[in-house]
Scaffold this motif. Structure first.
Motif, short mmCIF file in Angstrom:
data_model
loop_
_atom_site.label_atom_id
_atom_site.label_comp_id
_atom_site.label_asym_id
_atom_site.label_seq_id
_atom_site.Cartn_x
_atom_site.Cartn_y
_atom_site.Cartn_z
N GLY A 163 4.28 0.69 15.76
CA GLY A 163 5.19 -0.42 14.75
C GLY A 163 4.96 0.68 13.39
N ARG A 164 5.18 -0.56 12.48
CA ARG A 164 5.39 0.13 10.60
C ARG A 164 4.90 -0.71 9.64
NH1 ARG A 164 10.48 1.09 10.59
NH2 ARG A 164 10.65 -0.78 8.85
N ILE A 165 4.35 -0.20 8.42
CA ILE A 165 4.14 -1.31 7.85
C ILE A 165 4.96 -0.49 6.24
CG2 ILE A 165 1.94 -1.79 5.94
CD1 ILE A 165 0.63 -2.18 8.52
N ASP A 166 5.82 -1.41 5.62
CA ASP A 166 6.65 -0.80 4.15
C ASP A 166 5.40 -1.05 3.00
OD1 ASP A 166 8.14 0.23 6.13
OD2 ASP A 166 9.43 -0.74 6.18
N VAL A 167 5.39 -0.83 2.49
CA VAL A 167 4.85 -1.35 1.41
C VAL A 167 6.27 -0.68 0.09
CG1 VAL A 167 2.97 -1.53 -0.45
CG2 VAL A 167 2.83 -0.58 1.60
N PRO A 168 7.09 -2.12 -0.65
CA PRO A 168 7.77 -2.32 -1.29
C PRO A 168 8.04 -1.55 -2.88
CG PRO A 168 7.43 -3.63 -1.45
CD PRO A 168 6.68 -3.08 -0.19
N ASP A 169 8.09 -1.37 -3.95
CA ASP A 169 8.18 -0.72 -5.15
C ASP A 169 6.58 -0.72 -6.08
OD1 ASP A 169 8.10 0.06 -7.76
OD2 ASP A 169 9.23 -1.74 -8.35
N GLY A 170 6.36 -0.17 -6.58
CA GLY A 170 4.09 -0.17 -6.51
C GLY A 170 4.03 -1.01 -5.71
N PHE A 171 4.18 0.75 -4.35
CA PHE A 171 2.75 -0.01 -3.90
C PHE A 171 1.15 0.79 -4.21
CE2 PHE A 171 3.13 4.84 -4.33
CZ PHE A 171 1.63 5.43 -4.22
N PHE A 172 1.15 0.95 -5.81
CA PHE A 172 -0.04 1.10 -5.36
C PHE A 172 -0.99 -0.63 -6.64
CE2 PHE A 172 3.01 3.10 -8.18
CZ PHE A 172 2.72 2.50 -9.38
N SER A 173 -0.56 -1.07 -6.76
CA SER A 173 -0.25 -2.56 -6.88
C SER A 173 0.45 -3.81 -6.55
CB SER A 173 -0.70 -2.93 -8.47
OG SER A 173 0.12 -2.91 -9.25
N PRO A 174 0.75 -3.93 -4.70
CA PRO A 174 1.91 -3.93 -4.21
C PRO A 174 1.23 -5.84 -4.46
CG PRO A 174 0.41 -3.43 -2.59
CD PRO A 174 -0.03 -2.93 -4.10
N ASP A 175 2.81 -7.03 -4.20
CA ASP A 175 2.63 -8.13 -4.14
C ASP A 175 3.42 -8.29 -2.80
OD1 ASP A 175 5.46 -7.22 -4.86
OD2 ASP A 175 6.22 -8.68 -6.04
N ARG A 176 3.48 -7.82 -1.80
CA ARG A 176 3.14 -7.71 -1.01
C ARG A 176 3.82 -6.87 0.14
NH1 ARG A 176 9.45 -7.25 0.58
NH2 ARG A 176 10.38 -6.30 -1.19
N PHE A 177 4.34 -6.52 1.43
CA PHE A 177 3.93 -5.71 2.21
C PHE A 177 4.74 -6.29 3.94
CE2 PHE A 177 -0.69 -6.64 3.64
CZ PHE A 177 -0.52 -6.32 4.71
N VAL A 178 5.39 -5.53 4.31
CA VAL A 178 6.43 -5.60 5.28
C VAL A 178 5.31 -4.78 6.71
CG1 VAL A 178 8.44 -6.49 6.70
CG2 VAL A 178 8.13 -6.31 4.11
N LEU A 179 5.15 -5.91 7.84
CA LEU A 179 4.03 -5.55 9.18
C LEU A 179 5.39 -5.34 10.41
CD1 LEU A 179 2.81 -4.76 10.57
CD2 LEU A 179 1.65 -6.81 11.51
N HIS A 180 6.13 -5.08 10.65
CA HIS A 180 7.12 -4.36 11.80
C HIS A 180 6.96 -4.16 13.10
CE1 HIS A 180 10.44 -3.60 8.15
NE2 HIS A 180 9.63 -3.89 8.08
N ARG A 181 6.70 -4.43 13.93
CA ARG A 181 6.30 -4.54 15.28
C ARG A 181 7.51 -4.26 16.58
NH1 ARG A 181 0.39 -6.99 14.93
NH2 ARG A 181 1.43 -8.60 14.72
N GLU A 182 7.31 -3.67 17.05
CA GLU A 182 8.53 -3.97 18.09
C GLU A 182 8.50 -5.07 18.93
OE1 GLU A 182 7.91 -0.86 21.08
OE2 GLU A 182 7.81 1.10 19.37
#
Length: 345
Positions: free
Chosen positions: A246-265
């Motif tokens: 799978g994959r984890i995406d951390v959007p804009d501002g990864f150093f102080s994020p307000d969210r991230f998204v976990l993608h799994r098959e």
């Protein structure tokens, strides 16, 4: 110190010091008791702004102040070695801004001094203390995306910055890598550790600092990390970590994020959001709380921002600078093999 408030000293009166102090005064178990600058006027103005009782026009007075439990060093990073070293030598505990020093040699000197004195020392890598980043790392370590195959991270500002700006001044450790690139490198090493090999290219300014740098970090496991930083182009400031499952995406501002998204098959994307109870997204309070927790526990370092990890990041930054040809005034030559710097005895 288990029951009492932690008394802070602030060394520097710049923007970073102001941001940290503003967050610090909101913590009920923290007390800012002193501030120091190179001039009395600057220290006095800062003290009046934040209601700090003592203002020093020199660093030495703050370092000798025995009513200070820990000093936050927020000088320009070319002065980190001198400022933090002065405080450690005087018996003060220290939280030092990133990048920790100009190079791994200086970082090693600070770590050795802290260990010799038995003092607490930590790099102010707030990203590592962020609750959402900690949750993301825990998911990766628990195997949520399988074996890590690659990491990508970028941090770029649109600029342009004029030649007189500190970011382009070699004497102040200017360039994209130390100011911005420390974040993508630290993110990669949070998940993969220190690389076994480093390749890098950069665009250099007329002054000899890097305006834009890209690096490929290679690992013995076969994993790769691609990191990029820039002073001449605003990037998404995003990050991702890809694993075998799978994959984890951390959007804009990864150093102080307000969210991230976990993608799994075979599963719908799962979004993880910051807890509002943890405070504002950009708060530096998380790292301050970690310092105070460690001090009350009698620890001389933080498991969240371990000194060995800080040294490893500095070695990687040195290796990148070696590859692209950036050296700061007064630096001694270093021997760099692959991603690991060899410091002469």
């Amino acid at each position: 110190m288990a029951e009492q408030r932690v008394r802070w000293g602030i060394l520097s009166t710049g923007a970073m010091a102001a941001t940290f102090t503003a967050d610090l005064v909101d913590l009920p178990d923290a007390e800012v008791v002193a501030v120091a600058s190179r001039t009395r006027a600057s220290a006095k103005e800062f003290a009046e702004r934040f209601g700090i009782p003592r203002a020093y026009g020199d660093w030495e007075s703050l370092a000798r102040d025995e009513d200070v439990d820990v000093v936050y060093v927020a000088t320009p990073h070319a002065a980190h070695r001198a400022a933090a070293g002065l405080c450690l030598a005087a018996g003060r505990n220290v939280l030092c801004e990133k990048p920790f020093t100009l190079n791994a040699r200086e970082a090693g000197e600070l770590v050795a001094l802290a260990r010799e004195r038995g003092s607490f020392l930590m790099e102010a890598m707030w990203m590592y203390c962020n609750p959402l980043v900690r949750r993301m790392r825990a998911l990766v370590e628990d195997g949520a995306i399988g074996e890590v195959r690659s990491v990508q991270a970028d941090f770029g500002l649109a600029g342009p910055f004029p030649p007189a700006h500190r970011l382009r001044d070699p004497a102040q450790g200017g360039g994209a890598l130390l100011d911005l690139g420390v974040y993508p490198v630290s993110f990669a090493q949070l998940l993969l550790g220190e690389p076994s090999d480093v390749a890098a290219r950069a665009v250099l300014s007329d002054e000899g600092v890097d305006l834009q740098t890209g690096a490929l970090l290679s690992y013995e496991s076969g994993a790769l990390a691609s990191v990029h930083c820039s002073l001449i182009g605003g990037t998404p400031n995003s990050a991702s970590v890809t694993g075998s499952k799978g994959r984890i995406d951390v959007p804009d501002g990864f150093f102080s994020p307000d969210r991230f998204v976990l993608h799994r098959e075979g599963a719908a994307p799962e979004e993880f959001l910051a807890d509002p109870a943890d405070g504002p997204r950009a708060s530096l309070g998380h790292e301050a709380r970690e310092v105070m927790r460690a001090l009350r526990a009698g620890e001389t370092g933080s498991p969240l921002v371990p000194l060995d990890g800080t040294l490893a990041v500095m070695r990687t930054l040195d290796a990148i600078r070696d590859r692209v040809g950036v050296r700061y005034p007064g630096e001694e030559p270093v021997e760099v093999a692959a991603g690991r710097q060899v410091t002469p005895a």
